[in-house]
Motif scaffolding. Sequence first.
Motif, PDB file in Angstrom:
ATOM      1  N   VAL A  29      -1.951   5.551  12.497  1.00 40.15           N
ATOM      2  CA  VAL A  29      -1.140   6.148  11.443  1.00 40.15           C
ATOM      3  C   VAL A  29      -1.629   5.605  10.112  1.00 40.15           C
ATOM      4  O   VAL A  29      -1.850   4.400   9.970  1.00 40.15           O
ATOM      5  CB  VAL A  29       0.357   5.816  11.632  1.00 40.15           C
ATOM      6  CG1 VAL A  29       1.175   6.283  10.446  1.00 40.15           C
ATOM      7  CG2 VAL A  29       0.880   6.422  12.921  1.00 40.15           C
ATOM      8  N   SER A  79      -0.452   5.452   6.177  1.00 43.16           N
ATOM      9  CA  SER A  79       0.697   5.635   5.283  1.00 43.16           C
ATOM     10  C   SER A  79       0.257   5.565   3.839  1.00 43.16           C
ATOM     11  O   SER A  79      -0.570   4.723   3.476  1.00 43.16           O
ATOM     12  CB  SER A  79       1.740   4.539   5.521  1.00 43.16           C
ATOM     13  OG  SER A  79       2.166   4.533   6.859  1.00 43.16           O
ATOM     14  N   THR A 102       5.290   7.250  -1.350  1.00 44.83           N
ATOM     15  CA  THR A 102       6.072   8.431  -1.707  1.00 44.83           C
ATOM     16  C   THR A 102       6.644   8.224  -3.097  1.00 44.83           C
ATOM     17  O   THR A 102       6.739   7.108  -3.594  1.00 44.83           O
ATOM     18  CB  THR A 102       7.244   8.664  -0.737  1.00 44.83           C
ATOM     19  OG1 THR A 102       8.072   7.507  -0.737  1.00 44.83           O
ATOM     20  CG2 THR A 102       6.764   8.934   0.656  1.00 44.83           C
ATOM     21  N   THR A 126       0.851  15.371  -0.740  1.00 40.71           N
ATOM     22  CA  THR A 126       0.830  15.569   0.705  1.00 40.71           C
ATOM     23  C   THR A 126      -0.588  15.951   1.097  1.00 40.71           C
ATOM     24  O   THR A 126      -1.280  16.659   0.363  1.00 40.71           O
ATOM     25  CB  THR A 126       1.825  16.653   1.162  1.00 40.71           C
ATOM     26  OG1 THR A 126       1.545  17.863   0.458  1.00 40.71           O
ATOM     27  CG2 THR A 126       3.249  16.225   0.889  1.00 40.71           C
ATOM     28  N   VAL A 152      -6.718  13.814   9.281  1.00 41.44           N
ATOM     29  CA  VAL A 152      -5.278  14.024   9.396  1.00 41.44           C
ATOM     30  C   VAL A 152      -5.021  15.066  10.480  1.00 41.44           C
ATOM     31  O   VAL A 152      -5.575  16.157  10.449  1.00 41.44           O
ATOM     32  CB  VAL A 152      -4.679  14.475   8.040  1.00 41.44           C
ATOM     33  CG1 VAL A 152      -3.210  14.831   8.196  1.00 41.44           C
ATOM     34  CG2 VAL A 152      -4.870  13.387   6.990  1.00 41.44           C
ATOM     35  N   ALA A 183       2.998  14.717   7.739  1.00 42.30           N
ATOM     36  CA  ALA A 183       3.504  13.347   7.612  1.00 42.30           C
ATOM     37  C   ALA A 183       5.004  13.311   7.820  1.00 42.30           C
ATOM     38  O   ALA A 183       5.693  14.328   7.728  1.00 42.30           O
ATOM     39  CB  ALA A 183       3.182  12.809   6.221  1.00 42.30           C
ATOM     40  N   THR A 184       5.493  12.096   8.071  1.00 40.32           N
ATOM     41  CA  THR A 184       6.927  11.858   8.069  1.00 40.32           C
ATOM     42  C   THR A 184       7.396  12.043   6.640  1.00 40.32           C
ATOM     43  O   THR A 184       6.913  11.366   5.734  1.00 40.32           O
ATOM     44  CB  THR A 184       7.227  10.415   8.524  1.00 40.32           C
ATOM     45  OG1 THR A 184       6.625  10.207   9.787  1.00 40.32           O
ATOM     46  CG2 THR A 184       8.710  10.161   8.599  1.00 40.32           C
ATOM     47  N   HIS A 197       4.807   8.226   3.301  1.00 42.81           N
ATOM     48  CA  HIS A 197       4.311   9.369   4.058  1.00 42.81           C
ATOM     49  C   HIS A 197       3.372   8.805   5.122  1.00 42.81           C
ATOM     50  O   HIS A 197       2.341   8.227   4.796  1.00 42.81           O
ATOM     51  CB  HIS A 197       3.556  10.335   3.157  1.00 42.81           C
ATOM     52  CG  HIS A 197       4.440  11.101   2.227  1.00 42.81           C
ATOM     53  ND1 HIS A 197       3.942  11.952   1.276  1.00 42.81           N
ATOM     54  CD2 HIS A 197       5.790  11.171   2.116  1.00 42.81           C
ATOM     55  CE1 HIS A 197       4.945  12.504   0.611  1.00 42.81           C
ATOM     56  NE2 HIS A 197       6.068  12.029   1.093  1.00 42.81           N
ATOM     57  N   ARG A 198       3.763   8.977   6.392  1.00 39.45           N
ATOM     58  CA  ARG A 198       2.988   8.437   7.516  1.00 39.45           C
ATOM     59  C   ARG A 198       2.294   9.591   8.231  1.00 39.45           C
ATOM     60  O   ARG A 198       2.953  10.452   8.803  1.00 39.45           O
ATOM     61  CB  ARG A 198       3.900   7.685   8.475  1.00 39.45           C
ATOM     62  CG  ARG A 198       4.481   6.435   7.876  1.00 39.45           C
ATOM     63  CD  ARG A 198       5.507   5.780   8.818  1.00 39.45           C
ATOM     64  NE  ARG A 198       6.137   4.646   8.181  1.00 39.45           N
ATOM     65  CZ  ARG A 198       7.196   4.718   7.379  1.00 39.45           C
ATOM     66  NH1 ARG A 198       7.760   5.898   7.128  1.00 39.45           N
ATOM     67  NH2 ARG A 198       7.698   3.635   6.833  1.00 39.45           N
ATOM     68  N   TYR A 199       0.963   9.570   8.199  1.00 37.40           N
ATOM     69  CA  TYR A 199       0.174  10.652   8.772  1.00 37.40           C
ATOM     70  C   TYR A 199      -0.424  10.241  10.108  1.00 37.40           C
ATOM     71  O   TYR A 199      -1.077   9.189  10.194  1.00 37.40           O
ATOM     72  CB  TYR A 199      -0.967  11.037   7.824  1.00 37.40           C
ATOM     73  CG  TYR A 199      -0.500  11.733   6.585  1.00 37.40           C
ATOM     74  CD1 TYR A 199      -0.319  13.120   6.569  1.00 37.40           C
ATOM     75  CD2 TYR A 199      -0.207  11.024   5.438  1.00 37.40           C
ATOM     76  CE1 TYR A 199       0.128  13.768   5.445  1.00 37.40           C
ATOM     77  CE2 TYR A 199       0.243  11.670   4.297  1.00 37.40           C
ATOM     78  CZ  TYR A 199       0.410  13.049   4.314  1.00 37.40           C
ATOM     79  OH  TYR A 199       0.865  13.685   3.192  1.00 37.40           O
TER      80      TYR A 199
END
Length: 149
Positions: A75, A77, A80, A104, A129, A133-134, A141-143
């Motif tokens: 992941v 991150s 944000t 994003t 990616v 993302a979250t 933002h966790r991708y």
Amino acid sequence: MSGVLSFGRAAAVSRMTESITAGRFTDGVDEVTGDPTRVLVGDPLYVGPARVKYTANAVQNAVGASQLVTTQQVVVSIPTQPATVTPGEGELPSVGVWPYVNVTLPEGTVITVTASSSDPALVGRSYTVDGVATLGQSTAHRYPVTELS
């Protein structure tokens, strides 16, 4: 809620020990050395702090292109909004706020680690990616990403 979220976002940024460049890249070959290259095409989508985390120590074997491939869950991150990211001494930008916060990254974006204060072995590694993302009331933002070879 906004105060707690702001605190969490600041804490998340403080754990971002890597610097990355994210965008569209093309692969090629260095004409002089013959070494493989990966070159950014156009402007980057994001340049700044990030956290690269291998979420599990377990590896999984998969078959790809008629060969056995070992994969791990990774992941990446990024900050944000409204997280304010203040660069360390000698880092750009000198005005004190990273210009790419609140972006994003679309699926297929390539992320390359350009520096790491916690693990020099991450420098030069690239990831793609894999999905969204979250988002929402999250601290970063966790991708989900896959490491490129």
